[in-house]
Structure formats: structure tokens, C-alpha cells
Design an enzyme around this catalytic site. Structure first.
Site, PDB file in Angstrom:
ATOM      1  N   ARG A  27     110.773  53.369  29.487  1.00  0.00           N
ATOM      2  CA  ARG A  27     111.148  52.987  30.868  1.00  0.00           C
ATOM      3  C   ARG A  27     112.511  52.304  30.907  1.00  0.00           C
ATOM      4  NH1 ARG A  27     105.964  52.283  33.798  1.00  0.00           N
ATOM      5  NH2 ARG A  27     106.945  50.771  35.154  1.00  0.00           N
ATOM      6  N   TRP A  74     113.676  44.801  32.293  1.00  0.00           N
ATOM      7  CA  TRP A  74     114.942  45.429  32.667  1.00  0.00           C
ATOM      8  C   TRP A  74     115.548  44.464  33.685  1.00  0.00           C
ATOM      9  CZ3 TRP A  74     116.756  47.854  37.280  1.00  0.00           C
ATOM     10  CH2 TRP A  74     117.870  48.680  37.113  1.00  0.00           C
ATOM     11  N   ASN A  98     106.771  42.701  37.139  1.00  0.00           N
ATOM     12  CA  ASN A  98     107.679  43.846  37.353  1.00  0.00           C
ATOM     13  C   ASN A  98     107.910  43.923  38.844  1.00  0.00           C
ATOM     14  OD1 ASN A  98     109.134  46.179  37.332  1.00  0.00           O
ATOM     15  ND2 ASN A  98     107.362  47.524  37.132  1.00  0.00           N
ATOM     16  N   LYS A 482     124.455  64.118  34.621  1.00  0.00           N
ATOM     17  CA  LYS A 482     124.073  64.146  33.194  1.00  0.00           C
ATOM     18  C   LYS A 482     125.197  63.584  32.334  1.00  0.00           C
ATOM     19  CE  LYS A 482     120.057  65.039  33.261  1.00  0.00           C
ATOM     20  NZ  LYS A 482     120.005  64.544  34.550  1.00  0.00           N
ATOM     21  N   GLU A 485     125.531  59.710  32.955  1.00  0.00           N
ATOM     22  CA  GLU A 485     124.463  58.808  32.491  1.00  0.00           C
ATOM     23  C   GLU A 485     124.291  58.868  30.977  1.00  0.00           C
ATOM     24  OE1 GLU A 485     120.551  59.582  34.024  1.00  0.00           O
ATOM     25  OE2 GLU A 485     120.849  61.716  34.061  1.00  0.00           O
ATOM     26  N   HIS A 501     140.503  69.408  50.303  1.00  0.00           N
ATOM     27  CA  HIS A 501     140.422  68.317  51.307  1.00  0.00           C
ATOM     28  C   HIS A 501     140.545  66.951  50.647  1.00  0.00           C
ATOM     29  CE1 HIS A 501     139.415  71.294  54.277  1.00  0.00           C
ATOM     30  NE2 HIS A 501     138.506  71.789  53.464  1.00  0.00           N
ATOM     31  N   LYS A 600     113.888  54.709  33.057  1.00  0.00           N
ATOM     32  CA  LYS A 600     113.287  56.034  33.281  1.00  0.00           C
ATOM     33  C   LYS A 600     112.610  56.091  34.639  1.00  0.00           C
ATOM     34  CE  LYS A 600     112.030  60.197  32.440  1.00  0.00           C
ATOM     35  NZ  LYS A 600     113.076  61.243  32.553  1.00  0.00           N
TER      36      LYS A 600
HETATM   37  C1  AGP Z   1     117.929  61.592  36.082  1.00  0.00           C
HETATM   38  O1  AGP Z   1     118.575  62.040  34.892  1.00  0.00           O
HETATM   39  C2  AGP Z   1     117.985  60.106  36.236  1.00  0.00           C
HETATM   40  N1  AGP Z   1     117.400  59.478  35.142  1.00  0.00           N
HETATM   41  C3  AGP Z   1     117.534  59.604  37.590  1.00  0.00           C
HETATM   42  O2  AGP Z   1     118.492  60.049  38.511  1.00  0.00           O
HETATM   43  C4  AGP Z   1     116.138  60.066  38.099  1.00  0.00           C
HETATM   44  O3  AGP Z   1     116.176  61.439  38.411  1.00  0.00           O
HETATM   45  C5  AGP Z   1     115.826  59.281  39.393  1.00  0.00           C
HETATM   46  O4  AGP Z   1     115.748  57.919  39.063  1.00  0.00           O
HETATM   47  C6  AGP Z   1     114.519  59.720  40.060  1.00  0.00           C
HETATM   48  O5  AGP Z   1     113.439  59.483  39.204  1.00  0.00           O
HETATM   49  P1  AGP Z   1     112.014  60.162  39.567  1.00  0.00           P
HETATM   50  O6  AGP Z   1     112.233  61.655  39.501  1.00  0.00           O
HETATM   51  O7  AGP Z   1     111.077  59.661  38.527  1.00  0.00           O
HETATM   52  O8  AGP Z   1     111.663  59.718  40.962  1.00  0.00           O
END
Ligand code: AGP
Length: 605
Positions: A27, A74, A98, A482, A485, A501, A600
Site C-alpha cells: 500500500r 503513509w 488510517n 507511468k 510515477e 495551441h 497503492k
Molecule cells: C496508477 O498507476 C496509479 N498508481 C494511480 O493513479 C491509481 O490508478 C489511482 O490511485 C486509482 O486507484 P484505484 O484504481 O485503486 O482506485
């Protein structure tokens, strides 16, 4: 996101807490800790960094209590350091949390005015002090209820009590929380994965609910402090998520699993003999649906963007899409003939869950397309369409994205034939095209060695642009996400037709520009945009399924993916972009499965 564990047992719990925290590492977190009750003393141990560090601390100085709580944090309030790591303990209680307490500053000021001293910068410590204060005159359950009444915002809580050394109290508002059952042991956890090595018997708290557990019993209470019963689910057995097999990380495993996961998803939804799609239990009569509204975040939002083109092409339906964090604050006009579709890999994203809550309050029909069928979003929707991708551990979503696309495409097809927007012949041909995808994906993955060469050209780049038209535009956005991140390099996804534009000003000698150009109705237009970029010195990486040789020699790299039906090309064109981001990150020694600052499942706003 943060992860919570609680265990009440007839034997020492610290090793199982550590093992469960390791199941929650996917996570994303930056510190860890646990607290156990030993001889009626709260024994708290914490560290910044990884769970392995906490394990080393316990090795040198074991915790022996039979009841305890654990946490991976986190950071939301306060730096990711040992002071701010959870649990947060007083003499009397220890708390893991959390979520975000939105009125923590105001509560902290009141408590400081009463003489309380805070050790950390966290919002969570306010909960610790409030429960401690109420315990002076109330039992634990009432003390917690009184505390929750003062809190605004979201929480999943685990709390242990020095003078009530056999119980753990859990509470949920917004952030997910599950209870697990076993012989002479009971558990609290942020999700069923964290508990799966100990049990597959799980109950899920809903918002406003609270539980009190010891090693033999679990009781649940609703927001009015009334005792309630909760269903015990037997959680499905996914393949072992802790197994990377021969892969060096989860992300490469999940990229290369895509032919298999797509095949599994197709088998779940299509009957290749009857040439039909097995989706029947619509929450609204398909002929009475006027509009589809697609909602998600991040990669899930990009799958909604691709699907908008499909619903427009295949059906007579109106289609809206929105980013969940925007949707939830709009002045929305709801209509009972709309179908609201929530796309989420984890099924726990706070913004997406909040957007769903608004739809439920407005009594409209909802559907979720998720990878975790026991998740909050799945359980709160009228209708669930799982993507069957298996656990996705890498923070950067890959196989789940393709799974979302498959289910969205299949749903669009099924609506189209049921509403007679397409004829049986087209319907059958589209299903046949779907069956070709697993092999086409496998062949696309064979481009990896060329993509490894491409990756070297991004290392010293100031930034990069990803361009596409039509349903290649969302692919451009996903490719840029991608790369951002995973490699922490700036990358921008743009509709190719928009370059003139403004963004064309960014083009300078050697800037990498990835052009996504399948042989569809936009191909020639995208070629002209490519020439505009070449004329200004951009370095072109051209990804296509077109067999025609490109005219211009100024193409740095040309990748050709297998040809499939135009509508399905986004599923193939995405794969080189997943591999590109992966290899650039590898060259930069980034943390592939746990990129910095990311989680995650973003279970807070
Ligand atoms: C995708 O590579 C990211 N880790 C992130 O944008 C993710 O797609 C977004 O947080 C949504 O998560 P979910 O699909 O679990 O709702």
C-alpha cells in the site's frame, strides 16, 4: 496508504503482526510500529523506514504480549519519522489510525489549553489523548464512542487499553476496516489481504460502525451504539501475492501476466462457442438507460477516457466521464435513467468511494468495475463487474488497467447489442476480435529488448511528451503517468491536435516525443502533428500498428505492435509505454514496486 493490524490471541502476537504488516507493504508507507500489552504495560516499538527495521528492533528486544496493534504509515500530518510513526500511546491507551482527522488542529488547541502536551505532529495523537481523557469516567467502548463524536474526517482505528488487557476496539468512518476470525484468536486489519495468512473468515465494518474483540469473541455496534450482527464472508483464494516467481519485482510480473489475466477475464465474460457475452443482471433495463457516467482516479480514470470512445462508437448512449475528486464536489444533476460506473483497482480509493456515496444518497443505479470484489466500493454498489486480474501489488497499475479496459469494452458491446445499436454480425465480429487479444499482447511484449534501447534516451531528458488522437489520447496520458510515477521524470500526455495551441513551445532539440498512431481514421492527422514536432527538433518515438514504412527519416525509434480491431488498439499500444516506464525506472535505480510518495490505494482525500 496506511495499514492497520490488531491481534487478540492466547499466545504472543508480535511475529504475526510483523508478518501481516509485510502483507500491507504494497500500500506504500514510510514508517512502521506496533504496541503490545505485556504485564498490563503498553510496550510500544516504532521505526521510520521499512517493516524490516521494526523486525530488527523486536529481535533485539522482543515484545511478549498476547494482544497488540501494528501500523504502516503513509505520512499525511507530520514528517515520516519515528516520533510521528504509529502507534500513538499514552499511559492508558495505544492507537493506530488510517485516515485524516480534519478538525485535529482545533481539538489539539483545546487540549493544549487544558494542559495536555503532544509529542508528535500527527492528527492521530489527538485521538489517543481524547480516549485517555474519557476513560477517567467511562468504560472503553463508551470512551471511544464519545471520542468519535468529536472527530471530523475519516478514520479506521485500532485501540488497546492498559487496564482492559484482553480487548481491542476498532472503528470505521471512510477508511476500510475488516475483522478476521480464528480459533482462540481474532483480528483487525485494513483489508482481507493483511489477514489472509491467518484466516479467510472476514467481516467488514461499514461507516460509523465499531467492533470490540478479544481472543474468543467479536461484537459489533452501529453508530447509535446498538449491538448489530455482521456477515462472515469466506474470502476467495487468490494466487499467492507474496510470490514474485522468477521476476525481480511485482511490476514486471504483472506486465508479463497480462496475456494470462486478459484471457482469464475474457473467459469469465465471453462464451466463444455461443459467441455471446455473459452479462445479464443489469440494475437498469439496458433499453431504459439514457446516459453512462464513468468515474475513477489516475489510471482508472484513463480507462474511463478510453471507454468513452467505445460507448460513443458502439451505442446510442450519452457518455460522461469525470475524475472522482472533481465529481464529488460538483453541483450535480442526477437522473434515474443514468448508470454511474465506478472504476477502481483497489475498490478503496477515498475519492471514488465518496463519489459513489453521493450517487447512493441520490438513489441512482451504480456499478463498480474492480479488482478486489470484497472492497468497499464493490460492496456499496448495486452491481459489480470484477476484472479478474488477480492481486496487483506494484503501485503503478498495469494488468488492472488492461482488465478495466476489457470489462468496459465488453459492457459497451453488451449494451450495444441489447439496445440493438449494433447488429448481430458486428457483435460477433467484435467478440472474435477480443479472442485474438491474449496472443497479440504476448507478441507485443516481445518488443521489450527494443524498448530497453529506447529507455536509455530518456535518462538525460529534461522532460517528454506523449501524443495521441482519439482513443490513443488516453493512452498518451497513461504512458505519461507511468513514466512520471516510476522514473520521477516529467512527462506530459496531450491530444496531438492540441500541440499548436501552446505545448509546441516546449519542443526543442532532442526532446523525446512519443507518438501513438494506430492505423485508424486519425493516422494521417497524427503524422502531420509528428512533422510539426520534427521540424522543431523533437526526437520522435513512433508507436503504431501500421505496416506502411514511414516517410520521414527523422524518426528516432519506430515500434510496431500487432494489428487488431481499431477499437482495441489502446490495449496493445499501452504495453510498450508500460515497458518504457519500467526500463527507464530500472536504469535510474528507482523503487519499481513502491515509487516514492505514492500509495497503492489512496484511502484518504
Ligand atoms: C496508477 O498507476 C496509479 N498508481 C494511480 O493513479 C491509481 O490508478 C489511482 O490511485 C486509482 O486507484 P484505484 O484504481 O485503486 O482506485
Amino acid at each position: 496508504m496506511c495499514g492497520i493490524i490488531g491481534i487478540a490471541s492466547n499466545k504472543p502476537v508480535s511475529i504475526n503482526i510483523i508478518n501481516s504488516l509485510k502483507k500491507l507493504e504494497y500500500r506504500g508507507y514510510d514508517s512502521a510500529g506496533l504496541a503490545t500489552l505485556d504485564n498490563n504495560l503498553i510496550d510500544e516499538k516504532k521505526c521510520s523506514g521499512r517493516v524490516d527495521e521494526l523486525e530488527k528492533i523486536l529481535f533485539k528486544n522482543p515484545s511478549n504480549g498476547n494482544i497488540g496493534i501494528g501500523h504502516v504509515r503513509w505520512a499525511t500530518h507530520g514528517a515520516p519519522n519515528i516520533i510521528n510513526a504509529h502507534p500513538h500511546s499514552s499511559e492508558e491507551v495505544s492507537v493506530v489510525h488510517n485516515g485524516i482527522i480534519e478538525n485535529s488542529d482545533e481539538l489539539k488547541k483545546d487540549l493544549e489549553a487544558q494542559g495536555f502536551k503532544f509529542k508528535s505532529q500527527t492528527d492521530t495523537e489527538v485521538i489517543t489523548v481524547l480516549v485517555t481523557q474519557f476513560l477517567k469516567n467511562s468504560k472503553p467502548l463508551i470512551s471511544v464512542f464519545k471520542t468519535l463524536k468529536k472527530l471530523k474526517g475519516s478514520f479506521a482505528l485500532g485501540i488497546i487499553f492498559k487496564n482492559f488487557s484482553n480487548i481491542i476496539i476498532g472503528a470505521r468512518r471512510g477508511s476500510p476496516l475488516a475483522v478476521g476470525y480464528s480459533k482462540e484468536e481474532n483480528y483487525l486489519g485494513s483489508d482481507s489481504y493483511a489477514l489472509k495468512s491467518m484466516t479467510n473468515k472476514i467481516s467488514y465494518l461499514d461507516d460509523g460502525e465499531l467492533c470490540i474483540l478479544d481472543k474468543d469473541n467479536v461484537e459489533f455496534y452501529d453508530v447509535n451504539q446498538k449491538k448489530i450482527n455482521k456477515k462472515i464472508h469466506t474470502v476467495s483464494d487468490d494466487e499467492n501475492i507474496s510470490d514474485k516467481g522468477d521476476y525481480k519485482n511485482f511490476m514486471s510480473k504483472e506486465i508479463f501476466e497480462q496475456p494470462a489475466t486478459i484471457k482469464k477475464c475474457l473467459n469469465e465474460y465471453t462464451d466463444s462457442l455461443k459467441k455471446d457475452i455473459n452479462i445479464y443482471n443489469f440494475p437498469i433495463d439496458p433499453k431504459k438507460v439514457n446516459k453512462i457516467v464513468l468515474i475513477g482516479c489516475g489510471t482508472a480514470y484513463h480507462s474511463c477516457l478510453v471507454a468513452k470512445y467505445w460507448f460513443e462508437e458502439l451505442t446510442s448512449l450519452d457518455v460522461d466521464i469525470d475524475i472522482a475528486s472533481e465529481f464529488r464536489y460538483r453541483n450535480l444533476k442526477f437522473n434515474s435513467s443514468n448508470l454511474y460506473i465506478f472504476v477502481s483497482q483497489s475498490g478503496e480509493t477515498a475519492d471514488t468511494a465518496a463519489a459513489l456515496d453521493i450517487c447512493k444518497k441520490n438513489k441512482v443505479k451504480t456499478c463498480s468495475i474492480v479488482n478486489v470484489v470484497e472492497s468497499t466500493i464493490a460492496r456499496n454498489c448495486d452491481w459489480v463487474l470484477p476484472i479478474h486480474a488477480g492481486p496487483e501489488i506494484g503501485v503503478a497499475s498495469t494488468k488492472a488497467f488492461l482488465g478495466q479496459l476489457i470489462v468496459l469494452y465488453i459492457l459497451a458491446l453488451k449494451l450495444a447489442i441489447t439496445r440493438e445499436d449494433i447488429d448481430k454480425k458486428d457483435y460477433n465480429n467484435n467478440i472474435k476480435s477480443l479472442q485474438k487479444l491474449p496472443e497479440a499482447i504476448k507478441n507485443t511484449l516481445k518488443l521489450e529488448s527494443e524498448i530497453q534501447l529506447m529507455a536509455k534516451e530518456f535518462l538525460d531528458a529534461k522532460g517528454s511528451m506523449f501524443l495521441g488522437r482519439g482513443n490513443s489520447f488516453p493512452v498518451a496520458l497513461e504512458g505519461a503517468l507511468k513514466l512520471k510515477e516510476l522514473s520521477y521524470l516529467h512527462a506530459e500526455g496531450y491530444p496531438a491536435g492540441e500541440m499548436k495551441h501552446g505545448p509546441l513551445a516546449l519542443i526543442e532539440e532532442g526532446l523525446p516525443v512519443i507518438v501513438i498512431a494506430p492505423n485508424d481514421r486519425y493516422y494521417e492527422k497524427t503524422l502531420s502533428n509528428t512533422q510539426e514536432v520534427i521540424a522543431r527538433g523533437g526526437k520522435i518515438f513512433f508507436i503504431t500498428d501500421n505496416k506502411k514504412r514511414l516517410l520521414s527519416t527523422n524518426i528516432r525509434f519506430r515500434l510496431r505492435v500487432p494489428r487488431v480491431d481499431n477499437l482495441l488498439s489502446p490495449l496493445l499500444l499501452t504495453i510498450p509505454l508500460q515497458l518504457l516506464a519500467y526500463h527507464v525506472a530500472l536504469l535510474k535505480n528507482c523503487d519499481i514496486d513502491k515509487p516514492r510518495n505514492l500509495a497503492k490505494s489512496v484511502t484518504v482525500e
